[in-house]
Design an enzyme around this catalytic site. Structure first.
Site, mmCIF file in Angstrom:
data_model
loop_
_atom_site.group_PDB
_atom_site.id
_atom_site.type_symbol
_atom_site.label_atom_id
_atom_site.label_comp_id
_atom_site.label_asym_id
_atom_site.label_seq_id
_atom_site.Cartn_x
_atom_site.Cartn_y
_atom_site.Cartn_z
ATOM 1 N N ASN A 52 0.858 -1.191 0.000
ATOM 2 C CA ASN A 52 0.000 0.000 0.000
ATOM 3 C C ASN A 52 0.896 1.244 0.000
ATOM 4 O O ASN A 52 1.731 1.416 0.892
ATOM 5 C CB ASN A 52 -0.903 -0.033 1.246
ATOM 6 C CG ASN A 52 -1.845 1.155 1.319
ATOM 7 O OD1 ASN A 52 -1.444 2.278 1.030
ATOM 8 N ND2 ASN A 52 -3.068 0.919 1.728
ATOM 9 N N HIS A 86 0.801 6.153 2.006
ATOM 10 C CA HIS A 86 1.506 7.095 2.894
ATOM 11 C C HIS A 86 2.759 7.695 2.282
ATOM 12 O O HIS A 86 3.351 8.593 2.861
ATOM 13 C CB HIS A 86 1.702 6.458 4.269
ATOM 14 C CG HIS A 86 0.352 6.174 4.876
ATOM 15 N ND1 HIS A 86 -0.546 7.185 5.136
ATOM 16 C CD2 HIS A 86 -0.272 5.013 5.171
ATOM 17 C CE1 HIS A 86 -1.674 6.648 5.601
ATOM 18 N NE2 HIS A 86 -1.534 5.331 5.626
ATOM 19 N N HIS A 119 -5.680 3.622 -1.834
ATOM 20 C CA HIS A 119 -6.997 3.972 -1.292
ATOM 21 C C HIS A 119 -7.285 5.421 -1.690
ATOM 22 O O HIS A 119 -6.655 6.339 -1.184
ATOM 23 C CB HIS A 119 -6.946 3.811 0.240
ATOM 24 C CG HIS A 119 -8.248 4.066 0.928
ATOM 25 N ND1 HIS A 119 -8.407 3.886 2.289
ATOM 26 C CD2 HIS A 119 -9.458 4.477 0.476
ATOM 27 C CE1 HIS A 119 -9.641 4.176 2.634
ATOM 28 N NE2 HIS A 119 -10.300 4.549 1.550
ATOM 29 N N ARG A 169 -9.270 8.097 -1.047
ATOM 30 C CA ARG A 169 -10.256 8.546 -0.050
ATOM 31 C C ARG A 169 -11.090 9.701 -0.580
ATOM 32 O O ARG A 169 -10.611 10.506 -1.385
ATOM 33 C CB ARG A 169 -9.536 9.004 1.220
ATOM 34 C CG ARG A 169 -9.158 7.881 2.154
ATOM 35 C CD ARG A 169 -8.559 8.459 3.421
ATOM 36 N NE ARG A 169 -8.309 7.437 4.415
ATOM 37 C CZ ARG A 169 -9.198 7.031 5.317
ATOM 38 N NH1 ARG A 169 -10.403 7.577 5.356
ATOM 39 N NH2 ARG A 169 -8.883 6.100 6.189
ATOM 40 N N ARG A 204 -6.941 12.833 1.053
ATOM 41 C CA ARG A 204 -5.861 13.236 1.962
ATOM 42 C C ARG A 204 -4.498 12.688 1.541
ATOM 43 O O ARG A 204 -3.481 13.195 1.948
ATOM 44 C CB ARG A 204 -6.180 12.812 3.400
ATOM 45 C CG ARG A 204 -6.219 11.316 3.583
ATOM 46 C CD ARG A 204 -6.395 10.936 5.043
ATOM 47 N NE ARG A 204 -7.744 11.200 5.529
ATOM 48 C CZ ARG A 204 -8.225 10.664 6.639
ATOM 49 N NH1 ARG A 204 -7.462 9.897 7.391
ATOM 50 N NH2 ARG A 204 -9.464 10.905 7.017
ATOM 51 N N GLU A 258 -8.751 0.497 -3.373
ATOM 52 C CA GLU A 258 -9.642 0.573 -2.204
ATOM 53 C C GLU A 258 -10.532 1.808 -2.322
ATOM 54 O O GLU A 258 -10.042 2.902 -2.632
ATOM 55 C CB GLU A 258 -8.821 0.675 -0.914
ATOM 56 C CG GLU A 258 -8.023 -0.573 -0.614
ATOM 57 C CD GLU A 258 -7.279 -0.468 0.708
ATOM 58 O OE1 GLU A 258 -7.013 -1.517 1.299
ATOM 59 O OE2 GLU A 258 -6.950 0.660 1.132
ATOM 60 N N THR A 285 -8.624 3.814 8.837
ATOM 61 C CA THR A 285 -9.826 2.989 8.714
ATOM 62 C C THR A 285 -10.075 2.231 10.023
ATOM 63 O O THR A 285 -9.315 1.341 10.380
ATOM 64 C CB THR A 285 -9.671 1.997 7.541
ATOM 65 O OG1 THR A 285 -9.242 2.729 6.406
ATOM 66 C CG2 THR A 285 -10.987 1.298 7.232
ATOM 67 N N GLU A 306 -11.121 -9.158 2.850
ATOM 68 C CA GLU A 306 -9.855 -8.802 3.513
ATOM 69 C C GLU A 306 -10.199 -8.578 4.983
ATOM 70 O O GLU A 306 -11.016 -7.708 5.319
ATOM 71 C CB GLU A 306 -9.248 -7.541 2.902
ATOM 72 C CG GLU A 306 -7.949 -7.135 3.629
ATOM 73 C CD GLU A 306 -7.200 -5.993 2.949
ATOM 74 O OE1 GLU A 306 -7.279 -5.875 1.702
ATOM 75 O OE2 GLU A 306 -6.538 -5.221 3.674
ATOM 76 N N HIS A 318 -3.961 -4.234 7.631
ATOM 77 C CA HIS A 318 -4.101 -3.003 8.411
ATOM 78 C C HIS A 318 -3.280 -3.096 9.697
ATOM 79 O O HIS A 318 -3.480 -3.994 10.511
ATOM 80 C CB HIS A 318 -5.555 -2.651 8.780
ATOM 81 C CG HIS A 318 -5.689 -1.189 9.118
ATOM 82 N ND1 HIS A 318 -5.999 -0.239 8.177
ATOM 83 C CD2 HIS A 318 -5.467 -0.506 10.262
ATOM 84 C CE1 HIS A 318 -5.994 0.959 8.736
ATOM 85 N NE2 HIS A 318 -5.674 0.816 10.011
HETATM 86 C C1 LIG Z 1 -8.445 0.256 4.134
HETATM 87 C C2 LIG Z 1 -7.115 0.347 4.734
HETATM 88 O O1 LIG Z 1 -6.848 -0.271 5.726
HETATM 89 C C3 LIG Z 1 -6.044 1.219 4.138
HETATM 90 O O2 LIG Z 1 -6.421 1.799 2.955
HETATM 91 C C4 LIG Z 1 -5.725 2.291 5.056
HETATM 92 O O3 LIG Z 1 -6.943 2.888 5.378
HETATM 93 C C5 LIG Z 1 -4.786 3.313 4.444
HETATM 94 O O4 LIG Z 1 -4.391 4.248 5.362
HETATM 95 P P1 LIG Z 1 -5.342 5.411 5.954
HETATM 96 O O5 LIG Z 1 -6.421 4.738 6.742
HETATM 97 O O6 LIG Z 1 -4.432 6.185 6.843
HETATM 98 O O7 LIG Z 1 -5.917 6.192 4.827
HETATM 99 N N1 LIG Z 2 -5.977 -2.691 3.598
HETATM 100 C C1 LIG Z 2 -4.893 -2.459 4.487
HETATM 101 C C2 LIG Z 2 -3.793 -1.769 3.801
HETATM 102 O O1 LIG Z 2 -3.824 -1.607 2.600
HETATM 103 C C3 LIG Z 2 -2.583 -1.304 4.532
HETATM 104 O O2 LIG Z 2 -2.863 -0.771 5.790
HETATM 105 P P1 LIG Z 2 -1.642 -0.182 6.657
HETATM 106 O O3 LIG Z 2 -0.505 -1.195 6.618
HETATM 107 O O4 LIG Z 2 -1.227 1.097 5.999
HETATM 108 O O5 LIG Z 2 -2.211 -0.026 8.030
#
Ligand SMILES: CC(=O)[C@@H](O)[C@H](O)COP(=O)(O)O
Ligand SMILES: NCC(=O)COP(=O)(O)O
Length: 250
Positions: free
Chosen positions: A12, A15, A48, A50, A54, A75, A106, A156, A196
């Site tokens: 992912n 960030h 993701h 959003r 953000r 996502e 999330t 998931e 997550h």
């Molecule tokens: C759904 C999920 O778990 C991820 O997409 C996560 O949400 C990404 O980080 P943020 O929640 O900080 O947007």
């Molecule tokens: N769906 C969870 C994800 O994509 C990554 O979550 P995180 O490791 O950033 O908390």
């Protein structure tokens, strides 16, 4: 002879975009991070988009779709606007997630049981354009059963509660809940992923759960990349989860 267990790492990159958005610059570019991650062993890339934008922006998703070589896991919240965007995007995978503007991250799983018809409709629309849909849910039997009824091929399981535990006893209880959730999902014919809050120190027991398909990990990878670089951070995580899965199934 030992059979290697197949466990996939979805990276992912949200960030990386969080850092860019903090200063409104062009860098660091999450698309570059995605390409580096693929070279370092990522099996797929998760983004993701959003509602509040953000971190990830439309530009990132559209550019990534053109240049990436693995699979995109897109996502999104279940809104009409996002559904229309996803229908045009046609990502290989779409993961439906709950979303509120105020949350830091999330916070829980999607309430599939409470809105089954709406989720089934979204699953049908996304499946019709060729995306494999997964539902981001808590490891709760009612939610897993409802997910199977929507026709989504995958779930998931939200590992945030496991990641937030403070004692070994609490962690063991949460791990047990996730393990049972994986077994239930598999028994219903679902592909079961998890993610997550997973990081280098808590990921191995999750990777060792029998039958788990893919772990989606972001925040910990981006944090570690500050010190070792993104390719090394991804390669380290991939080695850790593959070794944990191999050890568990030897
Ligand atoms: C759904 C999920 O778990 C991820 O997409 C996560 O949400 C990404 O980080 P943020 O929640 O900080 O947007
Ligand atoms: N769906 C969870 C994800 O994509 C990554 O979550 P995180 O490791 O950033 O908390």
């Amino acid at each position: 002879m030992t059979t290697r267990t197949r466990i996939l790492l979805g990276v992912n990159i949200d960030h990386v975009a969080t850092l860019r958005q903090a200063r409104g610059t062009r860098y660091p570019d999450p698309v570059k991070a995605a390409l580096d991650a693929e070279q370092a062993g990522a099996d797929g890339i998760t983004v993701h988009l959003r509602e509040d934008r953000r971190h990830i922006q439309e530009r990132d998703v559209l550019l990534l779709k053109q240049v990436m070589q693995t699979r995109m896991n897109f996502e999104m919240g279940v809104t009409d606007t996002m559904l229309e965007f996803a229908e045009r995007l046609r990502a290989e995978h779409v993961c439906l997630v709950p979303e509120t503007r105020q949350e830091l991250t999330t916070e829980g799983g999607l309430d599939v049981a409470g809105q089954e018809a709406r989720i089934r409709d979204a699953v049908e629309r996304l499946s019709a354009v060729g995306s494999e849909v997964s539902l981001f849910i808590d490891a709760d039997p009612a939610q897993i059963q409802a997910s199977a009824r929507t026709g989504a091929p995958a779930i998931e399981l939200h590992t945030g509660r496991y990641a937030d535990t403070h004692t070994a006893e609490e962690a063991a209880l949460e791990l047990q809940r996730i393990t049972e959730g994986v077994a239930l999902g598999l028994s219903l014919g679902l592909i079961v992923n998890a993610g997550h809050g997973l990081h280098y120190h808590n990921v191995e027991p999750v990777a060792a759960i029998p039958g788990i398909n893919e772990l989606n990990i972001g925040h910990a990878l981006v944090a570690h990349a500050l010190f070792v670089g993104f390719p090394a951070a991804v390669a380290e995580m991939k080695a850790l989860i593959v070794a944990a899965a191999d050890r568990a199934h030897r």
